[in-house]
Design an enzyme around this catalytic site. Structure first.
Site, PDB file in Angstrom:
ATOM      1  N   HIS A 324      -0.503   2.741  -5.235  1.00 49.63           N
ATOM      2  CA  HIS A 324       0.392   3.533  -4.146  1.00 49.63           C
ATOM      3  C   HIS A 324       0.726   4.807  -4.844  1.00 49.63           C
ATOM      4  O   HIS A 324       0.694   5.568  -3.621  1.00 49.63           O
ATOM      5  CB  HIS A 324       1.707   2.858  -4.098  1.00 49.63           C
ATOM      6  CG  HIS A 324       1.566   1.290  -3.146  1.00 49.63           C
ATOM      7  ND1 HIS A 324       1.145   0.184  -3.767  1.00 49.63           N
ATOM      8  CD2 HIS A 324       1.774   1.308  -1.796  1.00 49.63           C
ATOM      9  CE1 HIS A 324       1.241  -0.637  -2.812  1.00 49.63           C
ATOM     10  NE2 HIS A 324       1.523  -0.123  -1.760  1.00 49.63           N
ATOM     11  N   GLY A 325       1.058   5.036  -5.690  1.00 50.09           N
ATOM     12  CA  GLY A 325       1.402   6.503  -6.203  1.00 50.09           C
ATOM     13  C   GLY A 325       1.206   6.674  -7.687  1.00 50.09           C
ATOM     14  O   GLY A 325       1.621   5.860  -8.525  1.00 50.09           O
TER      15      GLY A 325
END
Length: 472
Positions: A324-325
């Site tokens: 996701h990040g």
């Protein structure tokens, strides 16, 4: 270009649908591909050549893999995986690793590193996973490779799902890439339009309104946050990310349905879950399935020792957070959910069973705290925020507008109504329906028109229109 922008709603989409419906069937894929290239080029023209080059390489590597036998077949699969994961690693994670090496170097008395920041191409996390599914599905013999390069490019680039999913595994739409006549009916098109407008309404009428307050509260210094205000900000973000991302998925599924594609569902009322295990069966379903089929099962799945199973679960969710990040707070978010999945296996599922429907409340509170890790700008900021949620002063909330309270109430009702089984069955039945009676068509058309008017009025009158998952 986001689906909820005036450019997309008033120019791109009507022009695309007009041309798509007018051309004969054998030209429809060409129209969809041309529109997809324009859609991507609008926001990522600097990366288009690189992206197309990777698609060409993938196509021919997989053709060679399909023709090969024995160890040569595996070599081509490894080449394809290295190409796609290498691109993702460089564009998404190079800055993260260099920043951490620089911090470590400074802590050891050296000088910090300097480098030119790598820019993240739009949607790379999603289309990397789709290219990998193509390679692995063909390697496993689930599907034969596509004969047409243009069909393969359309699978990767199809604009409704290219930027933020749902993550469509190759075998799920392999047949539809070449023949979707069975789904090109008036009922499917009307249902697709309704689904698109429903998603638009969720995004702009609920997510955007709550998102403004979430941004304002998360932007406050810790000293300015009382405990109730910190919880309010976390709850606002909890609803914002759900209605934002599920709204976008609805729009993608609806757009696909309008042109004959049947994309998989991505959300199923996640906040009525009675455990974190159930939450991940209802939240970002296509990512969960991807992680299960292409990572968890190859690691051994459930057919390993108990200790290894827990380690596998935790590994998969830490990697999911990192997907996701590229930041420590996303890794912490993945580890946080992985921890609760392990606790579920140890004893929490038994507790949830005893609590029955009441277990929705603690499960929801766990997800709210988890979203703080996801939303905060850094791990340190997340820790400070969570400290205020549990240790801040208890004073009255500041003033919020009536519009805000009504929107929060709507978010609450739409999120938890499916806790009643009858409501959930009715909702799933409406979304999956393939045929409509005349009365149902009329009701669907009126609902669609009302939601479209309300949504476009909001879009024209507001300049707050972010989309959370675009940055992934």
């Amino acid at each position: 270009m986001v689906f909820s922008s005036t450019l997309f709603l008033f120019y791109f989409l009507p022009a695309f649908l007009l041309v798509y419906y007018l051309v004969p069937r054998f030209l429809k894929n060409a129209v969809a591909l041309t529109a997809s290239l324009l859609f991507y080029a609008w926001g990522g023209i600097n990366f288009l050549a690189l992206f197309l080059g990777s698609v060409v390489l993938n196509f021919y590597i997989i053709r060679l893999m399909d023709a090969a036998v024995g160890w040569q077949k595996r070599i081509y699969l490894i080449l394809s995986i290295l190409l796609n994961v290498g691109m993702l690693f460089y564009f998404k994670y190079a800055n993260f690793f260099l920043e951490n090496v620089s911090v470590l170097n400074t802590a050891l008395g050296g000088e910090g590193l300097t480098w030119e920041k790598v820019v993240l191409p739009i949607g790379i996390s999603f289309f990397t996973f789709e290219k990998l599914t193509y390679s692995i599905d063909v390697y496993r013999g689930v599907n034969k490779p596509l004969r047409s390069f243009w069909d393969f490019m359309l699978y990767i680039m199809l604009f409704p799902k290219m930027i933020a999913g749902p993550i469509v595994r190759f075998h799920e739409i392999a047949d539809q890439l070449t023949d979707r006549a069975a789904f090109e009916t008036i009922d499917h098109k009307l249902a697709g339009l309704f689904r698109f407008v429903l998603g638009l309404a969720k995004k702009v009428l609920i997510a955007n309104t709550l998102g403004q307050e979430a941004d304002r509260i998360f932007g406050l210094a810790p000293a300015e946050l009382s405990a109730p205000l910190a919880w309010m900000g976390a709850v606002c973000y909890t609803f914002q990310i759900y209605f934002d991302f599920s709204g976008y998925s609805d729009m993608a599924i609806g757009l696909g349905r309008m042109i004959g594609f049947q994309f998989p569902e991505n959300f199923n009322n996640p906040y009525v879950s009675r455990s974190i295990t159930e939450f991940w069966q209802r939240w970002h379903i296509t990512l969960g399935r991807w992680m299960r089929d292409y990572l968890y099962i190859p690691l051994g799945g459930n057919r390993v020792s108990t200790g290894r199973l827990y380690a596998n679960l935790w590994t998969v969710f830490i990697l999911s957070g990192f997907w996701h990040g590229a930041a420590w707070n996303f890794i912490a978010w993945g580890a946080f959910h992985g921890l609760f999945l392990v606790l579920d296996r140890l004893f929490l599922l038994r507790v949830s069973k005893r609590l029955g429907a009441l277990s929705i409340i603690p499960t929801f509170l766990v997800t709210v705290v988890g979203w703080v890790l996801f939303r905060a700008e850094s791990l340190g900021a997340a820790q400070a925020y969570i400290h205020q949620m549990f240790g801040g002063s208890w004073v009255a909330l500041p003033y919020f507008t009536l519009e805000f309270w009504y929107t929060l109430l709507l978010a609450f009702l739409f999120s938890f109504a499916a806790a009643f089984p009858l409501v959930e069955r009715w909702e799933l039945g409406v979304l999956a329906a393939h045929r409509w009676s005349k009365a149902s068509m009329l009701a669907l058309s009126v609902t669609t028109a009302v939601l479209l008017i309300l949504s476009t009025s909001y879009i024209i009158g507001s300049n707050f229109n972010p989309f959370i998952y675009f940055r992934f």
